[in-house]
Design a protein around this motif. Structure first.
Motif, PDB file in Angstrom:
ATOM      1  N   TYR A  73       0.851  -1.187   0.000  1.00 30.21           N
ATOM      2  CA  TYR A  73       0.000   0.000   0.000  1.00 30.21           C
ATOM      3  C   TYR A  73       0.886   1.236   0.000  1.00 30.21           C
ATOM      4  O   TYR A  73       1.651   1.465   0.935  1.00 30.21           O
ATOM      5  N   THR A  74       0.778   2.053  -1.059  1.00 29.33           N
ATOM      6  CA  THR A  74       1.663   3.200  -1.250  1.00 29.33           C
ATOM      7  C   THR A  74       1.036   4.483  -0.715  1.00 29.33           C
ATOM      8  O   THR A  74      -0.132   4.783  -0.992  1.00 29.33           O
ATOM      9  N   LEU A  75       1.858   5.236   0.025  1.00 33.59           N
ATOM     10  CA  LEU A  75       1.475   6.560   0.514  1.00 33.59           C
ATOM     11  C   LEU A  75       2.513   7.551   0.008  1.00 33.59           C
ATOM     12  O   LEU A  75       3.711   7.356   0.238  1.00 33.59           O
ATOM     13  N   ASN A  76       2.071   8.588  -0.680  1.00 34.68           N
ATOM     14  CA  ASN A  76       2.980   9.639  -1.143  1.00 34.68           C
ATOM     15  C   ASN A  76       2.646  10.934  -0.413  1.00 34.68           C
ATOM     16  O   ASN A  76       1.522  11.431  -0.496  1.00 34.68           O
ATOM     17  N   PHE A  77       3.624  11.449   0.309  1.00 36.41           N
ATOM     18  CA  PHE A  77       3.463  12.687   1.062  1.00 36.41           C
ATOM     19  C   PHE A  77       4.143  13.801   0.281  1.00 36.41           C
ATOM     20  O   PHE A  77       5.366  13.939   0.320  1.00 36.41           O
ATOM     21  N   VAL A  78       3.362  14.578  -0.447  1.00 39.78           N
ATOM     22  CA  VAL A  78       3.908  15.659  -1.268  1.00 39.78           C
ATOM     23  C   VAL A  78       4.277  16.816  -0.345  1.00 39.78           C
ATOM     24  O   VAL A  78       3.430  17.325   0.411  1.00 39.78           O
ATOM     25  N   LYS A  79       5.535  17.213  -0.404  1.00 36.70           N
ATOM     26  CA  LYS A  79       6.047  18.236   0.520  1.00 36.70           C
ATOM     27  C   LYS A  79       5.256  19.540   0.431  1.00 36.70           C
ATOM     28  O   LYS A  79       4.993  20.191   1.443  1.00 36.70           O
ATOM     29  N   ALA A  80       4.843  19.923  -0.755  1.00 34.11           N
ATOM     30  CA  ALA A  80       4.122  21.187  -0.931  1.00 34.11           C
ATOM     31  C   ALA A  80       2.792  21.194  -0.184  1.00 34.11           C
ATOM     32  O   ALA A  80       2.318  22.246   0.239  1.00 34.11           O
ATOM     33  N   THR A  81       2.180  20.006   0.000  1.00 36.59           N
ATOM     34  CA  THR A  81       0.881  19.967   0.676  1.00 36.59           C
ATOM     35  C   THR A  81       0.965  19.463   2.109  1.00 36.59           C
ATOM     36  O   THR A  81       0.132  19.812   2.934  1.00 36.59           O
ATOM     37  N   THR A  82       1.945  18.617   2.415  1.00 31.06           N
ATOM     38  CA  THR A  82       2.055  18.092   3.783  1.00 31.06           C
ATOM     39  C   THR A  82       3.171  18.755   4.587  1.00 31.06           C
ATOM     40  O   THR A  82       3.313  18.487   5.766  1.00 31.06           O
ATOM     41  N   GLY A  83       3.963  19.603   3.937  1.00 33.77           N
ATOM     42  CA  GLY A  83       5.102  20.235   4.600  1.00 33.77           C
ATOM     43  C   GLY A  83       4.738  21.123   5.770  1.00 33.77           C
ATOM     44  O   GLY A  83       5.595  21.455   6.589  1.00 33.77           O
ATOM     45  N   ASN A  84       3.469  21.530   5.879  1.00 38.73           N
ATOM     46  CA  ASN A  84       3.037  22.354   7.011  1.00 38.73           C
ATOM     47  C   ASN A  84       2.920  21.551   8.299  1.00 38.73           C
ATOM     48  O   ASN A  84       3.039  22.108   9.385  1.00 38.73           O
ATOM     49  N   PHE A  85       2.629  20.254   8.192  1.00 38.74           N
ATOM     50  CA  PHE A  85       2.441  19.464   9.404  1.00 38.74           C
ATOM     51  C   PHE A  85       3.328  18.222   9.483  1.00 38.74           C
ATOM     52  O   PHE A  85       3.325  17.538  10.495  1.00 38.74           O
ATOM     53  N   ARG A 103      10.944  17.480   7.752  1.00 37.92           N
ATOM     54  CA  ARG A 103      12.145  16.634   7.792  1.00 37.92           C
ATOM     55  C   ARG A 103      12.501  16.338   9.251  1.00 37.92           C
ATOM     56  O   ARG A 103      12.501  17.223  10.097  1.00 37.92           O
ATOM     57  N   GLY A 104      12.763  15.076   9.535  1.00 35.45           N
ATOM     58  CA  GLY A 104      13.125  14.650  10.887  1.00 35.45           C
ATOM     59  C   GLY A 104      11.950  14.212  11.735  1.00 35.45           C
ATOM     60  O   GLY A 104      12.142  13.578  12.783  1.00 35.45           O
ATOM     61  N   ASP A 105      10.714  14.512  11.314  1.00 39.38           N
ATOM     62  CA  ASP A 105       9.543  14.034  12.057  1.00 39.38           C
ATOM     63  C   ASP A 105       9.476  12.514  11.986  1.00 39.38           C
ATOM     64  O   ASP A 105       9.822  11.898  10.968  1.00 39.38           O
ATOM     65  N   VAL A 106       9.004  11.909  13.073  1.00 40.26           N
ATOM     66  CA  VAL A 106       8.894  10.448  13.153  1.00 40.26           C
ATOM     67  C   VAL A 106       7.414  10.088  13.200  1.00 40.26           C
ATOM     68  O   VAL A 106       6.676  10.580  14.066  1.00 40.26           O
ATOM     69  N   LEU A 107       6.997   9.237  12.281  1.00 41.83           N
ATOM     70  CA  LEU A 107       5.600   8.805  12.200  1.00 41.83           C
ATOM     71  C   LEU A 107       5.507   7.300  12.381  1.00 41.83           C
ATOM     72  O   LEU A 107       6.463   6.562  12.136  1.00 41.83           O
TER      73      LEU A 107
END
Length: 196
Positions: free
Chosen positions: A151-163, A166-170
Motif C-alpha cells: 500500500y503506497t502513501l505519497n506525502f507531497v512536501k508542498a501539501t504536507t510540509g506544514n504538518f 524533515r526529521g519528524d517520526v511517524l
C-alpha cells in the motif's frame, strides 16, 4: 531377433513402469493440502519501503510503501476498481461515502517532543490515509490465500510540509476489511523518519 525385441520391449516396460512409479510417488509426495486459515483476515507488518521521489506537477514527495503480510481463509480480500466487472464492490456498504468503501484503514501517529506518539492532526482534524486495495484474487471462489499487500502513501512536501517536516517520526496503525466486512487485527508500523 524377435527374442531381442521381446527382451528390449520387456526392459523398456520395466523402465517405463519404474519411471511411472517414481513419478506417481513424487506426485503424491509433493501434493499438499491447502492451508487452513480463519475467514477473518490476519495481518503482520513486514516492512516500510521508503524513498524520496519527484511527482510531475506536484514536486518532491516522501514515498512510503507499507508491506503487510495477510492470511485469509476464504480469499475475499480487496475491492475492484472496475465498476462494470464487479459492481458489487461499489454497492451498499461499499458505495462512495459508506462505512466499508475503504477496505484498508490507516491511522497516522506523530512523535512529539516528549517521545509520545499522538494522532497526526491538521487543523484539528485527524489525518487518515485510508483507501482501497485491489482484489487479491479475481476469482469469486472461496480459497485460503496468503500474500503481501503493498500500500503506497505519497506525502507531497508542498501539501504536507506544514504538518510533516524533515526529521519528524511517524507510525502507521493499519487494519483491513474483507468483502464479508470482517475486520482484521490491527498492526503498527515501525518508526518512519521523514527525510524530505
Amino acid at each position: 531377433m524377435i527374442r531381442n525385441l521381446g527382451a528390449i520391449s520387456y526392459t523398456m516396460k520395466r523402465q517405463l513402469l519404474l519411471l511411472f512409479s517414481l513419478a506417481t510417488f513424487l506426485g503424491i509426495g509433493s501434493c499438499t493440502q491447502d492451508p487452513e486459515f480463519p475467514d477473518v483476515p490476519s495481518l503482520t507488518f513486514r516492512e516500510v519501503e521508503q524513498s524520496v521521489i519527484t511527482i510531475p506537477n506536484q514536486g518532491i514527495a516522501e514515498s512510503l510503501i507499507l508491506v503487510l503480510r495477510f492470511q485469509d481463509g476464504n480469499g475475499d480480500l480487496g475491492l475492484s476498481s472496475d465498476r462494470s466487472r464487479f459492481p458489487q464492490d461499489f454497492a451498499g456498504d461499499f458505495a462512495d461515502n459508506m462505512a466499508y468503501h475503504f477496505n484498508i484503514v490507516v491511522k497516522t501517529y506523530k512523535k512529539n517532543t516528549a517521545g509520545d506518539f499522538l494522532p497526526l492532526v491538521f487543523q484539528t482534524v485527524p489525518v487518515s490515509y485510508s483507501g482501497r486495495f485491489p482484489r487479491v484474487s479475481t476469482e469469486d471462489r472461496e480459497e485460503p490465500l496468503e500474500g503481501d499487500i503493498r500500500y503506497t502513501l505519497n506525502f507531497v512536501k508542498a501539501t504536507t510540509g506544514n504538518f510533516i517536516k524533515r526529521g519528524d517520526v511517524l507510525r502507521f496503525e493499519v487494519f483491513i476489511y474483507d468483502r464479508s466486512k470482517n475486520k482484521s487485527n490491527t498492526v503498527m508500523s515501525p518508526d518512519v523518519t521523514f527525510t524530505y
